[in-house]
Design a protein around this motif. Structure first.
Motif, mmCIF file in Angstrom:
data_model
loop_
_atom_site.group_PDB
_atom_site.id
_atom_site.type_symbol
_atom_site.label_atom_id
_atom_site.label_comp_id
_atom_site.label_asym_id
_atom_site.label_seq_id
_atom_site.Cartn_x
_atom_site.Cartn_y
_atom_site.Cartn_z
ATOM 1 N N HIS A 24 1.637 -13.038 -4.172
ATOM 2 C CA HIS A 24 1.094 -12.305 -3.079
ATOM 3 C C HIS A 24 0.402 -13.333 -2.187
ATOM 4 O O HIS A 24 0.499 -13.421 -1.027
ATOM 5 N N HIS A 71 2.822 -16.014 -0.789
ATOM 6 C CA HIS A 71 3.990 -15.467 0.332
ATOM 7 C C HIS A 71 3.526 -14.311 1.088
ATOM 8 O O HIS A 71 4.341 -13.914 2.038
ATOM 9 N N HIS A 72 2.726 -13.147 0.736
ATOM 10 C CA HIS A 72 2.518 -12.148 1.475
ATOM 11 C C HIS A 72 1.125 -12.058 2.171
ATOM 12 O O HIS A 72 0.906 -11.054 3.034
ATOM 13 N N ALA A 101 -0.267 -13.780 4.368
ATOM 14 C CA ALA A 101 -0.385 -14.046 5.694
ATOM 15 C C ALA A 101 0.256 -13.018 6.647
ATOM 16 O O ALA A 101 -0.103 -12.649 7.596
ATOM 17 N N GLU A 102 1.115 -11.952 5.921
ATOM 18 C CA GLU A 102 1.466 -10.744 6.881
ATOM 19 C C GLU A 102 0.415 -9.789 7.168
ATOM 20 O O GLU A 102 0.534 -9.146 7.868
ATOM 21 N N HIS A 103 -0.509 -9.817 6.182
ATOM 22 C CA HIS A 103 -1.737 -9.026 6.454
ATOM 23 C C HIS A 103 -2.723 -9.778 7.276
ATOM 24 O O HIS A 103 -3.759 -9.256 7.427
ATOM 25 N N GLY A 104 -2.646 -10.949 7.864
ATOM 26 C CA GLY A 104 -3.486 -11.604 8.506
ATOM 27 C C GLY A 104 -4.314 -12.474 7.864
ATOM 28 O O GLY A 104 -5.430 -12.869 8.267
ATOM 29 N N SER A 149 -5.483 -15.522 5.954
ATOM 30 C CA SER A 149 -4.958 -17.070 5.603
ATOM 31 C C SER A 149 -5.971 -17.681 4.664
ATOM 32 O O SER A 149 -7.229 -17.226 4.573
ATOM 33 N N ARG A 182 6.057 1.336 3.510
ATOM 34 C CA ARG A 182 5.727 0.273 4.557
ATOM 35 C C ARG A 182 4.571 -0.284 4.851
ATOM 36 O O ARG A 182 4.280 -1.089 4.912
ATOM 37 N N GLY A 186 4.014 -2.636 2.390
ATOM 38 C CA GLY A 186 4.925 -3.994 2.741
ATOM 39 C C GLY A 186 5.805 -4.059 1.593
ATOM 40 O O GLY A 186 6.215 -5.227 1.194
ATOM 41 N N ASP A 187 6.220 -3.157 1.020
ATOM 42 C CA ASP A 187 6.976 -2.974 -0.158
ATOM 43 C C ASP A 187 8.197 -2.003 -0.218
ATOM 44 O O ASP A 187 8.057 -0.881 -0.579
#
Ligand code: FAD
Ligand code: NAI
Length: 475
Positions: A69, A72-73, A75-78, A80, A397, A400-401
């Motif tokens: 997570h 890889h993931h 970043a999708e949630h903002g 960093s 959704r 994110g899965d």
């Protein structure tokens, strides 16, 4: 004179320790013997499940999933981060702590329930006056006696005769759970439950993982549509899975392991890896139990022969869990342990083998209960199927899965649920609803009419039940 107990349980895994506790709750004077040692040589009850199975594998699956997570993931949630690093020794240390908490928990439960614990190996000595003498070989050797004996000695990893486990380069589940550094290349023989779970752990941490499987079909025990989806998703994640191979010579040296095999197309291939996990099933543990001394009957695999109610060929001797027929699952062992303790007390303990759930803790998780579509076809049962994808579920959704689906199989005439198959987020938790429904002989319509919280993944279960009647609301 030897110590007398009402019930002696040999083996302190989920089958044995749960049987001992239930027997004690029912008023019996109970002893449980278990030989597992922790690193310091002390007792570590809980068996394969606690020490080198269910619990430690889930601890590593969790750690490696967090790592995936973060890398890889997030970043999708903002979110960093700086460079994300994995301290493998710390991860393994955390896993060991989780294991110890469980070992200590069981020792506490023995005390609480007044179960006498013996740390050592239990073996039959003789049958005498309607009771059994059991020798405990350990720090303090002694002989104890009981009229009722429950054997719960579990199972061990099966090895390839040509490549015995050294737990350094050729690993069983034990070595696979304490690899010191992420191998660059990891080979796995057997794409069953352990191969997929442990392969996932080390892939998420950066290993290049290749799984070699003898069978031409992937996950043959699962519903075909689930297996197909799983193969697609795992391959996309980077697990290389080769089906229909024939393993040849395996050479291991300082540099790693070289596995010669014939591919499904009949081509000679070689796989060179740093470490190799062999996960090709498990064998029952009866070595050292001395079953011959009392005439306890084993089958050709070395499993103890029992009837549906876990009775062996000897009066007062029962066997449960991995050492007998049936799926090698901790919850199956536990249910058999409880049922046997209740039968000893004259009650009607019962295990419904038709509603034992299966879970594979990969990502996405896979879980099922009841019949697969291919089984219903083979049995000539008329059925209806309904399926709902997590892609159309609001909670999935938000998480994110969204991979996977829930699938219902119901009797064409009565609508009774015959099987539920899930691949997707938290499938391990979602399957409980289906197990309860099947235990109560619910119809798909029953689930479709029940209010499910919004937004929740369980709405996908309700929608799949609606899909049986071709009336999904959100898809
Ligand atoms: P065991 O847990 O094997 O316990 C038997 C105990 O008896 C051991 O402590 C052993 O040392 C002891 N013993 C053996 N012989 C003697 C003797 N003569 N005297 C004294 N003690 C003796 N199942 C699930 O349901 N969910 C999972 O997520 C899951 N994950 C797994 C992951 C891995 C890597 C592995 C290997 C297995 C997993 N399993 C899982 C399977 C599960 O661990 C077994 O089904 C379960 O442990 C069986 O319980 P048991 O009590 O029959 O035997
Ligand atoms: P498995 O029976 O799940 O899978 C073994 C795989 O190895 C099969 O696909 C088989 O076809 C393949 N195989 C056998 N011989 C082979 C050979 N010579 N070459 C190539 N492939 C070969 O066994 P596994 O993974 O070792 O796990 C043992 C048991 O432990 C499982 O059956 C399960 O009961 C239990 N377990 C349960 C878990 C869970 O409930 N989540 C997790 C891990 C294990």
């Amino acid at each position: 004179m030897s110590k007398q107990f009402d019930v002696v349980v040999i083996g302190g895994g989920p089958g044995g320790y749960i049987a001992a506790i239930r027997a004690a709750q029912l008023g019996f004077n109970v002893a449980c013997i278990d030989e597992w040692k922790n690193a310091a040589g002390g007792p570590a009850p809980g068996g394969t499940c606690t020490n080198v199975g269910c619990i430690p594998s889930k601890a590593l699956l969790q750690s490696s999933e967090h790592f995936e997570h973060a890398t890889h993931h997030f970043a999708e949630h903002g979110i960093s981060t700086g460079e994300v690093k994995m301290d493998v020794a710390k991860m393994i240390g955390r896993k060991d702590t989780v294991v110890k908490q469980n070992n200590d928990g069981i020792l506490y439960l023995f005390k609480k329930n007044k179960v006498t614990f013996f740390h050592g190996r239990g073996s039959f000595v003789a049958a005498k006056d309607g009771a059994y003498e059991i020798k405990v070989a350990g720090k303090d050797e002694e002989v104890i006696t009981a009229k009722q004996v429950i054997v719960a000695t579990g199972s061990s990893a099966r090895q390839l005769p040509t490549a015995p486990f050294d737990e350094e380069t050729i690993l069983s589940n034990d070595g696979a759970l304490r690899v010191g550094a992420v191998p660059k290349k990891l080979g796995v023989i057997g794409s069953g439950v352990i191969g997929l779970e442990m392969g996932s752990v080390w892939r998420r941490l950066g290993a290049e993982v290749t799984i070699l499987e003898a069978m031409p079909t992937f996950l043959g025990a699962a519903d075909e549509s689930v297996a197909k989806e799983a193969l697609k998703l795992f391959t996309k994640q980077g697990l290389k899975i080769e089906l229909g191979v024939k393993i040849g010579d395996i050479k291991s040296g300082k540099k790693g392991v070289s596995i010669a095999y014939t591919s499904a197309k009949g081509e000679a291939q070689t796989l060179d890896v740093d470490k190799l996990i062999v996960s090709i099933g498990r064998v029952p543990n009866t070595v050292g139990l001395n079953p011959e001394s009392v005439g306890l009957k084993l089958d050709e695999r070395g499993a103890i022969v029992v009837d549906d109610e876990c009775r062996t060929n000897l009066p007062g001797v029962w066997a449960v869990g991995d050492v007998v027929r049936g799926p090698m699952l901790a919850h199956k062992a536990e249910e058999e342990g409880v049922a046997v303790a209740e039968r000893i007390a004259g009650q009607h303990g019962h295990v419904n083998f038709a509603t034992i759930p299966w879970v594979i803790y990969t990502s996405p998780e896979i879980a099922w209960v009841g019949k697969t579509e291919q089984q219903l076809k083979a049995e000539g049962v008329a059925y209806k199927a309904g399926q709902f994808p997590f892609l159309a579920n609001g909670r999935a959704r938000a998480l994110g899965d969204t991979s996977g689906f829930v699938k219902f199989l119901a009797d064409a005439k009565t609508d009774e649920i015959l099987g539920v198959h899930i691949i997707g987020p938290m499938a391990s938790e979602l399957i409980s609803e289906a197990v309860v429904a099947m235990e109560f002989k619910a119809s798909a319509e029953d689930i479709a009419r029940i209010c499910h919280a919004h937004p929740s993944l369980s709405e996908a279960t309700k929608e799949a039940a609606l899909a049986v009647d071709k009336r999904t609301l959100n898809f």
